[in-house]
Design a protein around this motif. Structure first.
Motif, short mmCIF file in Angstrom:
data_model
loop_
_atom_site.label_atom_id
_atom_site.label_comp_id
_atom_site.label_asym_id
_atom_site.label_seq_id
_atom_site.Cartn_x
_atom_site.Cartn_y
_atom_site.Cartn_z
N GLY A 135 0.84 -1.19 0.00
CA GLY A 135 0.00 0.00 0.00
C GLY A 135 0.88 1.24 0.00
O GLY A 135 2.03 1.20 -0.44
N ILE A 136 0.34 2.34 0.50
CA ILE A 136 1.10 3.59 0.61
C ILE A 136 1.38 3.81 2.10
O ILE A 136 0.47 4.12 2.86
N PRO A 137 2.62 3.63 2.54
CA PRO A 137 2.92 3.67 3.97
C PRO A 137 3.10 5.09 4.51
O PRO A 137 4.11 5.41 5.15
N ILE A 138 2.12 5.94 4.26
CA ILE A 138 2.13 7.32 4.73
C ILE A 138 0.73 7.64 5.25
O ILE A 138 -0.26 7.31 4.59
N GLN A 139 0.66 8.30 6.39
CA GLN A 139 -0.62 8.75 6.94
C GLN A 139 -0.65 10.28 6.94
O GLN A 139 0.36 10.93 7.21
N PHE A 140 -1.81 10.85 6.63
CA PHE A 140 -2.01 12.30 6.61
C PHE A 140 -3.14 12.67 7.56
O PHE A 140 -4.12 11.93 7.68
N SER A 141 -3.03 13.83 8.19
CA SER A 141 -4.10 14.28 9.07
C SER A 141 -5.27 14.88 8.29
O SER A 141 -6.42 14.83 8.75
N GLU A 142 -4.99 15.43 7.10
CA GLU A 142 -6.05 16.10 6.33
C GLU A 142 -6.18 15.52 4.93
O GLU A 142 -6.69 16.19 4.03
N ALA A 143 -5.70 14.32 4.73
CA ALA A 143 -5.79 13.70 3.41
C ALA A 143 -5.80 12.19 3.59
O ALA A 143 -5.64 11.68 4.69
N ARG A 144 -6.00 11.49 2.49
CA ARG A 144 -6.01 10.03 2.51
C ARG A 144 -5.17 9.52 1.36
O ARG A 144 -4.75 10.29 0.49
N THR A 145 -4.91 8.25 1.35
CA THR A 145 -4.27 7.61 0.22
C THR A 145 -5.21 6.56 -0.35
O THR A 145 -6.24 6.23 0.25
N GLY A 146 -4.89 6.02 -1.50
CA GLY A 146 -5.74 5.01 -2.13
C GLY A 146 -5.66 5.12 -3.63
O GLY A 146 -5.15 6.11 -4.17
N PHE A 147 -6.17 4.08 -4.30
CA PHE A 147 -6.02 3.98 -5.75
C PHE A 147 -7.36 4.14 -6.47
O PHE A 147 -8.40 3.67 -5.98
N ASP A 148 -7.32 4.79 -7.63
CA ASP A 148 -8.50 4.83 -8.48
C ASP A 148 -8.93 3.41 -8.83
O ASP A 148 -8.11 2.50 -8.90
N ASP A 149 -10.21 3.24 -9.07
CA ASP A 149 -10.73 1.93 -9.46
C ASP A 149 -10.45 1.73 -10.95
O ASP A 149 -11.35 1.79 -11.80
N ALA A 150 -9.19 1.53 -11.25
CA ALA A 150 -8.77 1.38 -12.65
C ALA A 150 -7.68 0.34 -12.72
O ALA A 150 -6.84 0.24 -11.83
N LEU A 151 -7.67 -0.43 -13.80
CA LEU A 151 -6.64 -1.43 -14.04
C LEU A 151 -6.63 -1.77 -15.52
O LEU A 151 -7.65 -2.17 -16.06
N PRO A 152 -5.50 -1.58 -16.19
CA PRO A 152 -5.43 -1.97 -17.60
C PRO A 152 -5.26 -3.47 -17.75
O PRO A 152 -4.15 -3.98 -17.93
N VAL A 153 -6.37 -4.20 -17.65
CA VAL A 153 -6.32 -5.65 -17.79
C VAL A 153 -5.80 -6.01 -19.17
O VAL A 153 -4.90 -6.83 -19.34
N ARG A 154 -6.39 -5.37 -20.19
CA ARG A 154 -5.94 -5.54 -21.56
C ARG A 154 -5.03 -4.38 -21.94
O ARG A 154 -5.16 -3.28 -21.40
N ILE A 155 -4.11 -4.61 -22.87
CA ILE A 155 -3.31 -3.51 -23.39
C ILE A 155 -4.25 -2.56 -24.13
O ILE A 155 -5.04 -2.98 -24.97
N GLY A 156 -4.19 -1.28 -23.79
CA GLY A 156 -5.09 -0.31 -24.41
C GLY A 156 -6.47 -0.30 -23.80
O GLY A 156 -7.43 0.15 -24.45
N GLU A 157 -6.59 -0.75 -22.57
CA GLU A 157 -7.89 -0.85 -21.89
C GLU A 157 -8.68 0.45 -21.94
O GLU A 157 -9.89 0.44 -22.08
N HIS A 158 -8.00 1.57 -21.81
CA HIS A 158 -8.70 2.86 -21.71
C HIS A 158 -8.41 3.77 -22.90
O HIS A 158 -8.44 5.00 -22.77
N ASN A 159 -8.16 3.18 -24.07
CA ASN A 159 -7.88 3.98 -25.25
C ASN A 159 -8.99 4.99 -25.53
O ASN A 159 -8.74 6.18 -25.78
N ASP A 160 -10.22 4.53 -25.51
CA ASP A 160 -11.33 5.44 -25.83
C ASP A 160 -11.42 6.57 -24.82
O ASP A 160 -11.59 7.75 -25.19
N ALA A 161 -11.33 6.23 -23.52
CA ALA A 161 -11.47 7.25 -22.49
C ALA A 161 -10.38 8.30 -22.59
O ALA A 161 -10.65 9.49 -22.36
N ILE A 162 -9.18 7.88 -22.95
CA ILE A 162 -8.07 8.84 -23.00
C ILE A 162 -8.00 9.54 -24.35
O ILE A 162 -7.99 10.78 -24.44
N TYR A 163 -7.98 8.76 -25.43
CA TYR A 163 -7.78 9.37 -26.75
C TYR A 163 -9.01 10.13 -27.24
O TYR A 163 -8.88 11.21 -27.81
N ARG A 164 -10.17 9.58 -27.01
CA ARG A 164 -11.38 10.25 -27.50
C ARG A 164 -11.87 11.31 -26.53
O ARG A 164 -12.13 12.46 -26.91
#
Length: 414
Positions: free
Chosen positions: A366-395
């Motif tokens: 994970g991210i081994p840092i704690q913040f008093s006024e912020a959080r850490t964590g990952f977007d719900d995204a994963l390029p399972v396939r190569i080019g998974e998000h081509n449309d979202a990014i390019y278009r």
């Protein structure tokens, strides 16, 4: 209703040209701190980590890929929270696509062999021409100014840095760190450099090139000890399980395992002697002060091992803790990763195949840092396939038309 705090780097966008481990770990850290990371992969093959065994899929954990939708656990770990696009950087048309991406971004990270990014037309000068505010990080084996252009892997850097000869017993072969320490350390320095450059950009409005060397990063850690001074004093440079210049300090054998203990100072040393049932050692001329304990470290360590080998690990820990001596059992990584103290702080996190459950508790960094006024964590995204998000990014992000995307795809650019 309690509002979820933001992540510190929200609003920053990263163009991630990295592959394998060192570079992807740097961008993973940025993603976990809230940056939007767009991972660029070759249309054919993608990131090298996609081919790392073991894999997880419909058959559970397997050594060899059995099905097309099996995912390398390395890729599952390192690509978390990233949006993936395909772009063949060897195609001339890719340079314009790269420039368009950079114009929307704050940060570019690459870990090619020195000089490769420039030859591909995606180096710092090309990025700066597209966006003068860009912070461009090059993470390479020997630095962006390395004229030889040597390839670097973790084991190579461990060897060249001297780290391998800082561990192990005198006269024994060099010891490779069990974790890829060079691949993990250099990215941390890269993120420090990137964030420092972003802070400077706040004052100047101008980006810059951040250049991190794997060899330099690990050697700087090796250099924290003064090896020449120790040699001049007649101290062994290789420490093995203990550090005799701090004796007693290190790892000692028990009947069923090992413990690490620290009894450097007088109070701690006398606590150790009491735990051993031998308080008189504190008045022994060989062990009565810190300097003489160091001078007689070999004899002292033999006495400690003779005591600890006759007891279970838990009993050694109990006796030392009762005397206030810092001590811990030496744990297997599987046990360490589920320690409630790190789990509760999200310093290790579960991962899973997006479509198949696993009976194995797959845990990763994970991210081994704690913040008093912020959080850490990952977007719900994963390029399972190569080019998974081509449309979202390019278009959506770049505004490319369907016709333009079709043309780029037909040419093998995306």
């Amino acid at each position: 209703m309690t509002q979820t705090p933001p992540r510190p780097l929200e609003g920053l966008r990263v163009i991630d040209l990295t592959r394998a481990l060192a570079g992807p770990y740097a961008t993973l850290l940025l993603a976990g701190l809230g940056a939007e990371v767009i991972k660029v992969e070759q249309p054919q093959g993608g990131d090298l980590a996609r081919e790392n065994s073991p894999y997880v899929g419909r058959d559970g954990i397997v050594v060899e890929r059995r099905h097309e939708d099996d995912i390398s656990i390395s890729h599952l770990t390192r690509a978390r929270g990233k949006y993936g696009v395909a772009l063949d950087l060897k195609k001339p048309e890719a340079r314009q696509v790269f420039a368009d991406l950079v114009r929307t971004a704050d940060i570019v990270v690459e870990n090619f062999t020195a000089g490769t990014a420039d030859r591909l037309g995606v180096g710092y000068e090309a990025a700066r021409a597209a966006n003068p505010r860009i912070v461009y990080c090059s993470l390479s084996g020997f630095g962006a100014d390395d004229l030889e252009g040597g390839k670097a892997m973790d084991v190579i850097i461990q060897a060249l840095s001297g780290a391998m000869f800082s561990s192990g017993e005198p006269g024994e072969p060099p010891v490779r760190f069990g974790i890829p320490i060079a691949d993990m350390l250099a990215p941390v320095f890269s993120v420090i450099g990137i964030l420092a450059a972003i802070e400077q950009r706040h004052r100047t409005g101008v980006g810059q090139h951040v250049d991190v060397s794997m060899l330099g990063a690990l050697t700087s850690f090796v250099a924290i000890e003064n090896w020449s001074a120790m040699a001049a004093a007649g101290m062994a440079s290789r420490t093995g399980l203990t550090v005799r210049r701090l004796s007693p300090f290190g790892v000692f054998e028990c009947a069923d395992g090992y413990v690490a203990l620290v009894a450097v100072h007088e109070k701690l040393a006398r606590g150790l002697f009491r735990a051993m049932g031998a308080p008189e050692l504190g008045d022994d001329s060989r062990f009565a002060s810190r300097d003489v304990r160091v001078a007689n470290a070999h004899d002292l360590e033999e006495r400690i091992n003779a005591w600890s080998r006759g007891l279970p690990t838990a009993e050694v820990v109990r006796r030392l803790e009762a005397e206030g001596v810092p001590v811990a059992p030496v744990r297997h990584p599987e046990d360490a990763l589920v320690d409630p103290r790190v789990v509760g702080r999200n310093e290790t996190m579960p991962i899973a195949h997006p479509d198949y459950d696993s009976e194995i508790d797959l845990r990763t960094a994970g991210i081994p840092i704690q913040f008093s006024e912020a959080r850490t964590g990952f977007d719900d995204a994963l390029p399972v396939r190569i080019g998974e998000h081509n449309d979202a990014i390019y278009r959506t992000l770049l505004g490319y038309s369907p016709e333009m995307l079709e043309k780029l795809s037909a040419a093998g650019v995306v």
